[in-house]
Design an enzyme around this catalytic site. Structure first.
Site, PDB file in Angstrom:
ATOM      1  N   GLU A 165      -2.243  -3.996   2.878  1.00  0.00           N
ATOM      2  CA  GLU A 165      -2.865  -5.118   2.061  1.00  0.00           C
ATOM      3  C   GLU A 165      -2.557  -6.535   2.411  1.00  0.00           C
ATOM      4  O   GLU A 165      -1.748  -7.341   2.086  1.00  0.00           O
ATOM      5  CB  GLU A 165      -2.109  -5.279   0.586  1.00  0.00           C
ATOM      6  CG  GLU A 165      -2.370  -3.833  -0.008  1.00  0.00           C
ATOM      7  CD  GLU A 165      -1.435  -3.566  -1.308  1.00  0.00           C
ATOM      8  OE1 GLU A 165      -0.715  -4.434  -1.796  1.00  0.00           O
ATOM      9  OE2 GLU A 165      -1.946  -2.585  -1.901  1.00  0.00           O
ATOM     10  N   GLU A 362      -3.577   4.256  -1.223  1.00  0.00           N
ATOM     11  CA  GLU A 362      -2.772   4.337  -2.289  1.00  0.00           C
ATOM     12  C   GLU A 362      -3.618   4.256  -3.934  1.00  0.00           C
ATOM     13  O   GLU A 362      -4.450   3.528  -3.993  1.00  0.00           O
ATOM     14  CB  GLU A 362      -1.875   2.958  -2.346  1.00  0.00           C
ATOM     15  CG  GLU A 362      -0.943   2.918  -1.412  1.00  0.00           C
ATOM     16  CD  GLU A 362      -0.059   1.520  -1.599  1.00  0.00           C
ATOM     17  OE1 GLU A 362      -0.248   1.000  -2.568  1.00  0.00           O
ATOM     18  OE2 GLU A 362       0.177   0.882  -0.620  1.00  0.00           O
TER      19      GLU A 362
END
Length: 459
Positions: A165, A362
């Site tokens: 991220e 995720e």
């Protein structure tokens, strides 16, 4: 039955800073530093010092992974733990021992490690000396750290990712004040974003130089931007939100190029970063082998109702919108539940990014301690809410795979309830509950269901 492709990865994800604790850590990260100076900003006054203590308990934890049939697991190597001297690349012997033993324990138990190199954990020394990724010097030092990790562990680790991220440190540290160094400076934010993309490219280049037998990728959090309506204004708002929050990293990291419309918007606002032509060539040539995708919630947007006179953040181009017909998670800030977004992400990767191999790196379904409840008579915690939602999301993922999406695995966030930045342990995501007083790991009902899915490769 929903059957998944042969060899599909089933497991969980965490990060070093959120699970290992700081025991015997040779350097500090920005999180150790920030907690020391502003502990009141962290939920419950809990910092990153102990957390799950995976540093001491990794063998116990790997045994628990095997018990619920994991065949893969993602964690990260902490830059501040592995590297003793950031300028020379000298490593910490204890960190090398720990990561070697951790990796070997996973492999011994049939669990494929996916190792990430940066999960929001800038060493405080580099933040204070250079401004972290404000400086291209730190992009070079990140490449040095990457190379050391590849040389030390690349004989056994076959799946690497550079960043998790990468947009989050930009948002949190330079736009919205939820990561250190807590600045609000859009021009600096753009330069940091560019320098992270450059650091990623340099890391990929170092991996290729070593001719290792594995693969390297990156993990991006992708949040589909849905317009309030099909009006031209709302569609433009969704386009701009997607441009800033998704394509800003997707396009350079997967296609090797920056979206022209993004470059034009930055130019209009005087936000164009400092760029050298040879850097663009390096970014273009740093092709990844696979993509990791993190998905939690959709983004709903509408046309701007009150225009801003100056660019402070991407919301210059849109306002947020709440779906009046949406379902919402009462245990996580009332965020919308929208499983079909996972299908939309899969199709976007398939149709617009060459159907690159990717995995769901995720997917997290948050509950709090109260909603999960106490340990039952069967010694399990009843988190059936989590299982039902996971089924809905996996059905949408399966639909995309049936239509040709090149997805090769699912990792849930997370294995054990872990420390989560400013939220500390406010939200729980794990297959196992962490008892903060004793460190005990307590299995949840969802883990039983997931173990059967992983064992049978279907549900």
């Amino acid at each position: 039955m929903y059957k998944f492709p042969e060899g599909f990865f089933w497991g969980a994800a965490t990060s070093g800073v959120q699970s290992e604790g700081s025991k015997n850590q040779v350097n500090k990260s920005i999180w150790n530093h920030w907690f020391q100076i502003e502990p009141e900003r962290f939920s419950g006054g809990i910092g990153p010092e102990v957390v799950c203590d995976t540093y001491s308990r990794f063998k116990e934890d790997v045994a628990l992974m095997k018990e619920i049939n994991f065949n893969s697991f993602r964690t990260s190597i902490q830059w501040a733990r592995l590297i003793k001297n950031f300028e020379t690349g000298e490593v910490c012997d204890d960190a090398v021992r720990f990561y070697n033993e951790y990796i070997d324990e996973l492999l011994k138990n049939g669990i494929e490690p996916i190792i990430n190199l940066y999960h929001f954990d800038m060493p405080i020394e580099l933040q204070e000396r250079y401004g972290g990724f404000e400086s291209k010097k730190v992009a070079e030092l990140f490449a040095l750290f990457s190379r050391k990790a590849f040389e030390l562990f690349g004989d056994r680790v076959k799946y690497w990712t550079t960043f998790n991220e990468p947009i989050v440190p930009v948002e949190g540290g330079y736009l919205y004040d939820f990561h250190y160094p807590n600045k609000k400076d859009p021009k600096l934010a753009v330069q940091v974003a560019y320098n992270i993309i450059l650091a990623h490219a340099k890391s990929v280049t170092e991996y290729r130089k070593l001719n290792l037998s594995g693969q390297i990728g990156v993990v991006l959090n992708l949040t589909p931007s849905y317009p309030r309506s099909q009006s031209e204004e709302d569609l433009k708002a969704a386009y701009m939100a997607d441009l800033f929050f998704n394509r800003s990293f997707l396009d350079p990291m997967l296609k090797g190029e920056f979206p022209a419309d993004l470059c034009e918007a930055l130019k209009i606002h005087g936000l164009t970063p400092n760029i050298e032509s040879e850097e663009l060539n390096e970014i273009k040539s740093a092709k990844v082998d696979f993509l990791g995708v993190n998905y939690y919630v959709p983004r709903r947007v509408k046309a701007k109702e009150t225009p801003d006179d100056k660019f402070y953040n991407p919301e210059f181009y849109f306002d947020y919108h709440i779906n009046p017909e949406g379902r919402f998670n009462p245990y996580r800030d009332n965020n919308e539940i929208h499983p079909v977004a996972l299908y939309d992400i899969a199709k976007n990767v398939q149709e617009n990014y060459g159907n690159i191999p990717w995995y769901l790196a995720e997917i997290g379904i948050a509950m709090d301690l109260e909603s999960e409840g106490d340990v039952k008579e069967d010694n399990l915690i009843d988190d059936s809410f989590r299982t039902e939602l996971m089924k809905e999301h996996l059905i949408q993922l399966h639909r995309a795979i049936e239509e040709g999406s090149n997805c090769f695995g699912v990792h849930q966030w997370t294995f054990i309830d872990c420390w989560s930045w400013l939220n500390s342990f406010k939200r729980r995501y794990g297959f196992y509950r962490l008892d903060l007083a004793t460190g005990e790991r307590v299995k949840k009902k969802h883990a039983i269901w997931f173990s059967e899915v992983a064992k049978n490769n279907e549900f």
